[in-house]
Structure formats: structure tokens, C-alpha cells
Design an enzyme around this catalytic site. Structure first.
Site, mmCIF file in Angstrom:
data_model
loop_
_atom_site.group_PDB
_atom_site.id
_atom_site.type_symbol
_atom_site.label_atom_id
_atom_site.label_comp_id
_atom_site.label_asym_id
_atom_site.label_seq_id
_atom_site.Cartn_x
_atom_site.Cartn_y
_atom_site.Cartn_z
ATOM 1 N N LYS A 21 -2.483 147.749 8.212
ATOM 2 C CA LYS A 21 -1.558 148.165 7.149
ATOM 3 C C LYS A 21 -2.000 147.575 5.739
ATOM 4 O O LYS A 21 -2.927 146.839 5.560
ATOM 5 C CB LYS A 21 0.047 147.981 7.195
ATOM 6 C CG LYS A 21 0.690 148.760 8.478
ATOM 7 C CD LYS A 21 2.301 148.459 8.603
ATOM 8 C CE LYS A 21 2.841 149.512 9.390
ATOM 9 N NZ LYS A 21 4.121 149.315 9.673
ATOM 10 N N ARG A 44 3.209 147.018 17.881
ATOM 11 C CA ARG A 44 2.791 148.405 17.445
ATOM 12 C C ARG A 44 1.321 148.335 17.071
ATOM 13 O O ARG A 44 1.136 147.810 15.867
ATOM 14 C CB ARG A 44 3.773 149.114 16.803
ATOM 15 C CG ARG A 44 3.364 150.677 16.595
ATOM 16 C CD ARG A 44 4.601 151.303 15.961
ATOM 17 N NE ARG A 44 4.259 152.635 15.655
ATOM 18 C CZ ARG A 44 3.569 153.282 14.637
ATOM 19 N NH1 ARG A 44 2.999 152.131 13.957
ATOM 20 N NH2 ARG A 44 3.411 154.595 14.312
#
Lengths: 287, 162
Positions: free
Chosen positions: A222, A256
Site C-alpha cells: 500500500k 490480506r
């Protein structure tokens, strides 16, 4: 708390790899690599082989872009879920969606988890989870509209906001009929958060674990990792794994991820250092 | 009298458990042997070996017997290979062969072990003289005889007529 993802049960000391499978042409990391159904299916096969316990199937990228209606989203994921369900009966299937209509269709096709990455934007999603005895991921987004980027969002105390919102969402899900064992909370790094917020949430993740609800973290590649290390997408694995180790040390249960094997090793290492897992095979000095 | 010999392997302790037991075969043999002992077991061991004896006794249900039961903790050299804790010592294999022969055929030969050589070969033989006195004349049943990590382990049982 024992975790139940529809018919799949997991003990308190188990950590789970949730592999991202995008049925999108434009997600930020894979850039459409699994847009074609067969490519996505190959990705499922691969991550299962790599030991993923969960796949998280998404039909819409998180970032802003071309609007995808419910019909198109269903076309991307529902039949695919059915196909995965048929070939992998032991695999937990999660679907990344905020729409109740899509949630109902994928649960009908065999999904076990509704991963509401947009924090309850559609209030009826919890009813669907309750109706199908599915699990739900309760995320914190700071109340932003789905598929928008954070812009000048400020919190007095970001972890307080995360706790307040995710716990309220968890209670709302329970009131809607979702089993307590099937509710997971997720701080949602980068969603409704700038990099400083995501770093603080990482640093204080133990406060979420302390609530007793199982915690999911979605850190993989991210922007908060990229901005912290000044690395573009594609060069964020090490930063992702460092953040993963911190979250594992704090006690996060579900990860995740794009990279299953690397994350599994880091989580196992951190989990074992924390004393929650035995070494695989230790004989050095004790033979 | 029932006498059992086991090695003082720390990997047998519950706090050192792994997901995949590196001493599974040894543990099975130890449990088999120790389960033949009665409820009140005399332990003959060094300070290092005693916790192992206590742990393996705690892990099995004692046999229903009033016979005197003795658990001895000792093992051969720890210098059998280059990866062994004490590195490879060319004398180790012969040393262990001699110990094996004495344990199974001539326990009296264990009465006075060469302490200096034992120390050089990292062998834990301090309990063997007492063992020799107990089992002299009895036949050893060998349940385990191997050196999987460069350390010579034996699990043996004796049924001694008193």
C-alpha cells in the site's frame, strides 16, 4: 475468540493468509493480470498451493475510476465464486464488496466472508451476512464514500476513531444476525487515512487485538509503505513485510496479501517469537 | 525390579516442543519404556538429566506394578559427526560401541568409566556405575539405539529378578 468463517473453523492460535484475487482490469498492484477468468482461476490455484487459507475475490478496484454498477460487479465475481467453490471446497472464499445485492449473490454461490472494505457504506450488507450465516469484515474508513481517496482527513485520535467505528460496526453486524464468532475487525490501512494515520494504526494495533475481536490487516504494497520508504508499487515487499511483522507481533489473525509465501514466513516467525506458535522443528542445542 | 535407561535429551521436554517432533522415534521408545515403570520411580541422573526424567514420567501413565522401578538417564558421546554438538571425534564411534557392548553384554564393565575420556567425548555416563550395579546379570531389551544428531542415544529396559 474462535473464528468461524461460515463452515470453516479456526482455533485462537491460528493465523490466516487471505490472498487477493482481483477480477479487475485496473487494480493498482497486478494491473489487470488476473482480469481474465482463467488467469484469476490460475491465481487461485497458485495461492492455494502456496498455503493460503482464504481468497479475497474483488470485482472493483478500490481507487477511483470508471463506475462499475452492481450488475457488472456481479458478472465479474458471482460465477467465478461458484467455480472456485466447486473446485476448492475446503478453501474459504471472501468477496471484497460493499454492496448488499452483490453480497447476497456471492453468498448464494458459496462465499463464506463478506469483506466490506468500505466500512458499512451499504447498511444492508450486514443483513445479508446474517441471512447467509456468513462472516463479515468490519473496516474503518472514517466514513468516506466508496472509491474515494482520503483528502485532508483529520482525527483527534485515529485509533480511537478506528475502535469506535469498527466496534460499532461489529455490534451492528451482530444485531443483524451475524454470529459473534464470524465478525472480524480491520483498521483498513490507507482507507480514510494518510500515511501518518496508517503508521499510527500499525504502531497501536495491539489496542484492536485487545478488544477480543479477531483483527484483519490489509497492508500489502500500500501507499503508506511506499511513502514511508519512497518506493513505487513493485518495490514495497520488504516494507510490507516489516509492517506485517509488527502487526503479527501485536496479534493480528488474518493477513490480506498479494505475496502469500513471504507473508506466511514473516507471520510465522513473529507469531513464534511472541510465543503463540512452536518452532517448526527445533533441535539445535537440545539434542 | 524394572530398570529403564533413557538419554537426557532436552528436546523431550514439553517446553521445547516443535510442530514437527525432531525426536519422534526416540520419544516413542522412551514413552514405551517409561510406561513399564510403576508409580514410585527412583531417578538416577545428573542435574541436567533429572528434569528430563521427571518430564517423561509425567507424560505417561505408570504401570500397575509394585516392583521397584528405576529410571536412569545417561547417553553416549556427542561427537559422532562434524555437525554433532562436540564436533567429530574419531574416537567417539568406538567409545559408543564399547558402551553398547557393556550395556547389553557386560554391565560390570560400566562400574568404573573413564571420566576424562567421557568428558572429552561429551558423554553423559555418570549414572552408569549405579546402573551396572542394578542390572548385572539381567538381559537388556534395546528399544532404541541411534545417533540421529551426532549424539548416541539408547533406550533400554531390564527386568531384574530380586
Amino acid at each position: 475468540m474462535t473464528l468461524r468463517l461460515r463452515k470453516h473453523r479456526f482455533a485462537d492460535d491460528e493465523t490466516l493468509m487471505m490472498a487477493i484475487v482481483n477480477r479487475t482490469p485496473d487494480s493498482f498492484f497486478d494491473k489487470g493480470a488476473t482480469w481474465a477468468e482463467d488467469a484469476a482461476f490460475e491465481r487461485v490455484r497458485l495461492v492455494v498451493e502456496q498455503g493460503a487459507e482464504i481468497v479475497d475475490i474483488g470485482g472493483i478496484k478500490a481507487a477511483p475510476g470508471v463506475e462499475i454498477g452492481a450488475a457488472e460487479e456481479k458478472a465479474r465475481v458471482v460465477d467465478f465464486v461458484a467455480r472456485v467453490r466447486e473446485e476448492f471446497p475446503g478453501l474459504v472464499i471472501s468477496v471484497d464488496t460493499w454492496r448488499a445485492e452483490v453480497g447476497a449473490a456471492v453468498c448464494e454461490a458459496g462465499a463464506d466472508v463478506l469483506n466490506d472494505a468500505w466500512g458499512g457504506a451499504d447498511p444492508e450488507l450486514v443483513d445479508v451476512a446474517g441471512q447467509y450465516d456468513a462472516a463479515i469484515i468490519c473496516t474503518h474508513t472514517g466514513g468516506v464514500t466508496p472509491r474515494t481517496r482520503p483528502y485532508r482527513i483529520q482525527y483527534d485520535d485515529v485509533m480511537r476513531a478506528v475502535l469506535d467505528d469498527t466496534l460499532a460496526y461489529a455490534e451492528r453486524a451482530h444485531a443483524a444476525g451475524v454470529d459473534r464468532e464470524s465478525i472480524v475487525i480491520d483498521p483498513a490501512h490507507d482507507f480514510g487515512k494518510n500515511t501518518f494515520h496508517s503508521l499510527e494504526v500499525t504502531r497501536r494495533l495491539g489496542e484492536m487485538v485487545g478488544t477480543g475481536w479477531p483483527v484483519l490487516v490489509s497492508l500489502s504494497n500500500k501507499d503508506f509503505v511506499g511513502e514511508t520508504l519512497d518506493r513505487p508499487v513493485g518495490e514495497r515487499l520488504l516494507g510490507t513485510l516489516a509492517a506485517t511483522a509488527i502487526c503479527a507481533s501485536a496479534g493480528a489473525r488474518i493477513y490480506r496479501v498479494h505475496q502469500v509465501e513471504e507473508t506466511r514466513q514473516v507471520v510465522d516467525m513473529a507469531w513464534t517469537i511472541a510465543g503463540r506458535r512452536a518452532p517448526a522443528r527445533a533441535i539445535r542445542g537440545i539434542q | 525390579m524394572r530398570v529403564v535407561l533413557i538419554p537426557g535429551v532436552l528436546a523431550l521436554l514439553p517446553q521445547h516442543a516443535s510442530l514437527h517432533d525432531p525426536v519422534a522415534e526416540l520419544r516413542a521408545a522412551v514413552n514405551d519404556a517409561v510406561s513399564r515403570l510403576g508409580e514410585n520411580v527412583e531417578i538416577i541422573a545428573t542435574e541436567q538429566g533429572s528434569p528430563v526424567a521427571e518430564a517423561v514420567l509425567a507424560a505417561v501413565r505408570p504401570a500397575a506394578t509394585d516392583e521397584r522401578s528405576v529410571l536412569v538417564v545417561a547417553n553416549g558421546s556427542a561427537c559422532r559427526t562434524e555437525k554433532a554438538p562436540g564436533f567429530l571425534d574419531e574416537r567417539a564411534a568406538a567409545y559408543d560401541d564399547a558402551l553398547r557392548r557393556a550395556l547389553t553384554e557386560d554391565p560390570a564393565a560400566l562400574a568404573d568409566p573413564d571420566a576424562a575420556l567421557a568428558a572429552e567425548l561429551w558423554a553423559d555416563v555418570a549414572a552408569l556405575p549405579e546402573l551396572a550395579a542394578l542390572v548385572d546379570g539381567a538381559r537388556a531389551e534395546v528399544l532404541y539405539d541411534d545417533a540421529p544428531y551426532g549424539v548416541q542415544y539408547w533406550v533400554m529396559c531390564w527386568q531384574v529378578e530380586e
